[in-house]
Design a protein around this motif. Sequence first.
Motif, mmCIF file in Angstrom:
data_model
loop_
_atom_site.group_PDB
_atom_site.id
_atom_site.type_symbol
_atom_site.label_atom_id
_atom_site.label_comp_id
_atom_site.label_asym_id
_atom_site.label_seq_id
_atom_site.Cartn_x
_atom_site.Cartn_y
_atom_site.Cartn_z
ATOM 1 N N ILE A 220 23.310 10.148 -1.481
ATOM 2 C CA ILE A 220 22.686 8.835 -1.675
ATOM 3 C C ILE A 220 22.946 8.320 -3.090
ATOM 4 C CG2 ILE A 220 20.476 7.628 -1.788
ATOM 5 C CD1 ILE A 220 19.491 9.461 0.442
ATOM 6 N N THR A 221 22.849 9.214 -4.082
ATOM 7 C CA THR A 221 23.112 8.809 -5.464
ATOM 8 C C THR A 221 24.556 8.365 -5.642
ATOM 9 O OG1 THR A 221 21.444 10.379 -6.248
ATOM 10 C CG2 THR A 221 23.025 9.565 -7.862
ATOM 11 N N SER A 222 25.484 9.092 -5.013
ATOM 12 C CA SER A 222 26.898 8.735 -5.119
ATOM 13 C C SER A 222 27.175 7.365 -4.517
ATOM 14 C CB SER A 222 27.753 9.800 -4.427
ATOM 15 O OG SER A 222 29.116 9.436 -4.430
ATOM 16 N N HIS A 223 26.620 7.107 -3.330
ATOM 17 C CA HIS A 223 26.832 5.803 -2.692
ATOM 18 C C HIS A 223 26.202 4.682 -3.513
ATOM 19 C CE1 HIS A 223 28.860 6.828 1.057
ATOM 20 N NE2 HIS A 223 28.088 7.894 1.151
ATOM 21 N N ALA A 224 25.043 4.955 -4.103
ATOM 22 C CA ALA A 224 24.386 3.934 -4.919
ATOM 23 C C ALA A 224 25.220 3.595 -6.155
ATOM 24 C CB ALA A 224 22.994 4.415 -5.331
ATOM 25 N N MET A 225 25.812 4.616 -6.776
ATOM 26 C CA MET A 225 26.646 4.375 -7.954
ATOM 27 C C MET A 225 27.890 3.575 -7.593
ATOM 28 S SD MET A 225 26.362 8.020 -9.961
ATOM 29 C CE MET A 225 27.515 7.455 -11.217
ATOM 30 N N TRP A 226 28.527 3.900 -6.456
ATOM 31 C CA TRP A 226 29.709 3.151 -6.037
ATOM 32 C C TRP A 226 29.350 1.712 -5.681
ATOM 33 C CZ3 TRP A 226 34.418 4.302 -7.103
ATOM 34 C CH2 TRP A 226 34.815 5.631 -7.237
ATOM 35 N N PHE A 227 28.186 1.509 -5.073
ATOM 36 C CA PHE A 227 27.754 0.152 -4.753
ATOM 37 C C PHE A 227 27.527 -0.660 -6.025
ATOM 38 C CE2 PHE A 227 24.269 -2.880 -4.144
ATOM 39 C CZ PHE A 227 24.797 -3.678 -3.137
ATOM 40 N N PHE A 228 26.899 -0.036 -7.017
ATOM 41 C CA PHE A 228 26.651 -0.723 -8.281
ATOM 42 C C PHE A 228 27.967 -1.049 -8.991
ATOM 43 C CE2 PHE A 228 25.578 -0.588 -12.881
ATOM 44 C CZ PHE A 228 24.730 -1.688 -12.907
ATOM 45 N N ALA A 229 28.930 -0.111 -8.932
ATOM 46 C CA ALA A 229 30.234 -0.362 -9.548
ATOM 47 C C ALA A 229 30.951 -1.520 -8.855
ATOM 48 C CB ALA A 229 31.090 0.902 -9.491
ATOM 49 N N ALA A 230 30.878 -1.558 -7.517
ATOM 50 C CA ALA A 230 31.497 -2.666 -6.783
ATOM 51 C C ALA A 230 30.829 -3.991 -7.123
ATOM 52 C CB ALA A 230 31.408 -2.397 -5.279
ATOM 53 N N LEU A 231 29.519 -3.955 -7.332
ATOM 54 C CA LEU A 231 28.798 -5.170 -7.704
ATOM 55 C C LEU A 231 29.250 -5.681 -9.071
ATOM 56 C CD1 LEU A 231 26.515 -7.152 -6.940
ATOM 57 C CD2 LEU A 231 24.928 -5.628 -8.124
ATOM 58 N N LEU A 232 29.435 -4.765 -10.019
ATOM 59 C CA LEU A 232 29.889 -5.164 -11.352
ATOM 60 C C LEU A 232 31.287 -5.769 -11.313
ATOM 61 C CD1 LEU A 232 28.641 -2.210 -13.598
ATOM 62 C CD2 LEU A 232 27.637 -4.479 -13.335
ATOM 63 N N VAL A 233 32.132 -5.248 -10.417
ATOM 64 C CA VAL A 233 33.480 -5.801 -10.286
ATOM 65 C C VAL A 233 33.450 -7.140 -9.562
ATOM 66 C CG1 VAL A 233 35.754 -5.422 -9.265
ATOM 67 C CG2 VAL A 233 34.554 -3.532 -10.359
ATOM 68 N N GLY A 234 32.548 -7.276 -8.585
ATOM 69 C CA GLY A 234 32.515 -8.489 -7.774
ATOM 70 C C GLY A 234 31.948 -9.704 -8.480
ATOM 71 N N ILE A 235 30.978 -9.501 -9.368
ATOM 72 C CA ILE A 235 30.340 -10.643 -10.046
ATOM 73 C C ILE A 235 31.344 -11.467 -10.856
ATOM 74 C CG2 ILE A 235 28.704 -11.255 -11.869
ATOM 75 C CD1 ILE A 235 26.843 -9.117 -10.800
ATOM 76 N N PRO A 236 32.188 -10.845 -11.705
ATOM 77 C CA PRO A 236 33.174 -11.654 -12.439
ATOM 78 C C PRO A 236 34.168 -12.357 -11.520
ATOM 79 C CG PRO A 236 32.948 -9.485 -13.419
ATOM 80 C CD PRO A 236 32.221 -9.445 -12.125
ATOM 81 N N PHE A 237 34.572 -11.682 -10.431
ATOM 82 C CA PHE A 237 35.535 -12.295 -9.512
ATOM 83 C C PHE A 237 34.939 -13.534 -8.855
ATOM 84 C CE2 PHE A 237 37.698 -12.843 -5.475
ATOM 85 C CZ PHE A 237 39.029 -12.728 -5.840
ATOM 86 N N ILE A 238 33.695 -13.429 -8.393
ATOM 87 C CA ILE A 238 33.043 -14.581 -7.763
ATOM 88 C C ILE A 238 32.855 -15.708 -8.770
ATOM 89 C CG2 ILE A 238 30.909 -15.349 -6.652
ATOM 90 C CD1 ILE A 238 30.651 -12.548 -5.476
ATOM 91 N N THR A 239 32.558 -15.338 -10.020
ATOM 92 C CA THR A 239 32.353 -16.350 -11.054
ATOM 93 C C THR A 239 33.634 -17.101 -11.371
ATOM 94 O OG1 THR A 239 30.621 -14.960 -12.019
ATOM 95 C CG2 THR A 239 31.505 -16.720 -13.395
ATOM 96 N N LEU A 240 34.744 -16.383 -11.454
ATOM 97 C CA LEU A 240 36.013 -17.008 -11.836
ATOM 98 C C LEU A 240 36.709 -17.692 -10.664
ATOM 99 C CD1 LEU A 240 37.431 -14.213 -14.180
ATOM 100 C CD2 LEU A 240 36.396 -16.372 -14.854
#
Length: 298
Positions: A220-240
Amino acid sequence: MLKFLKNLFLLLPLSLAAQAQAVQFIATNTYEVAKGETVADEQWVYAVDARVDGLVKDDLFLLSGNHMALGGEFERNVWGIGNGIDLTGSAKHNVRLMGKTIQVGGNVGGNVMVLGDTVKITPDAAIGGSMKLLGNNVILEGTTKGNVSITASRVVTVSGTIDGDLDIIAPEIILQRNTRIGGNLTYTAKKELVPAEGIVAGKLDRAIPHSPPAFSKARITSHAMWFFAALLVGIPFITLFPMTTAMATQTVRNSPWKCLWVGALCTLALPTFGIMSISSIIGVPLGALILGGWGFMV
């Protein structure tokens, strides 16, 4: 917040451009740094053949379609991708190599990471840090001050001196009588190892791989970390690229099965084509580009 992120990522290329002024990008048939010559700046090099016998003071990134001979002195990190790589010089920091046949016989003050078909650490090698070796056939000799991790699909042969721990995953493991392991030996293999007396100073442990439970804390911790990492990558892409994101969402809604098949094809086929390209002599640059793009998308 979104405005701040947008401004930040718009300024990012400018900062990278400023840093790139001290970086040299070279494309040539033959790259050579003769003995007595000095390279002061960081270099990114693509060449058919590469030979370095001089002094390199900054980081060196080498992409060679044929043979790469590294017999010089490297004061910073060394990155190399080639069909055949021989490291006989000395590197004060870390070394990372990838290719078909790789041989390390020099002195490395930092860590070493090698990925290849055949990987050999010769008796003359002296590694000051730790090592990670991945290949079909791996031969470990020489002296290593830190820990060593080896993953091989065929045979691992060990006959060197390792001051730290040794971790091996391979179908077949051969420990020569002159092997000396100062720490623990952990291995995963088909047959149980019975080392001769004096080879392993620490504990001998045969690891049996097992998957954690579906709802374990680690999973569960591993999946949560990967989800958070994907979120950090996705926010700039959606913004730009807001319009591109909206169009992609609409395409998924209208043709979900088509998008699924295309995504699965790219996920499975690209790494296969990349590895096949790197295995050939002329396809190393293409293979590196494919694997790099696949890793970025994943």
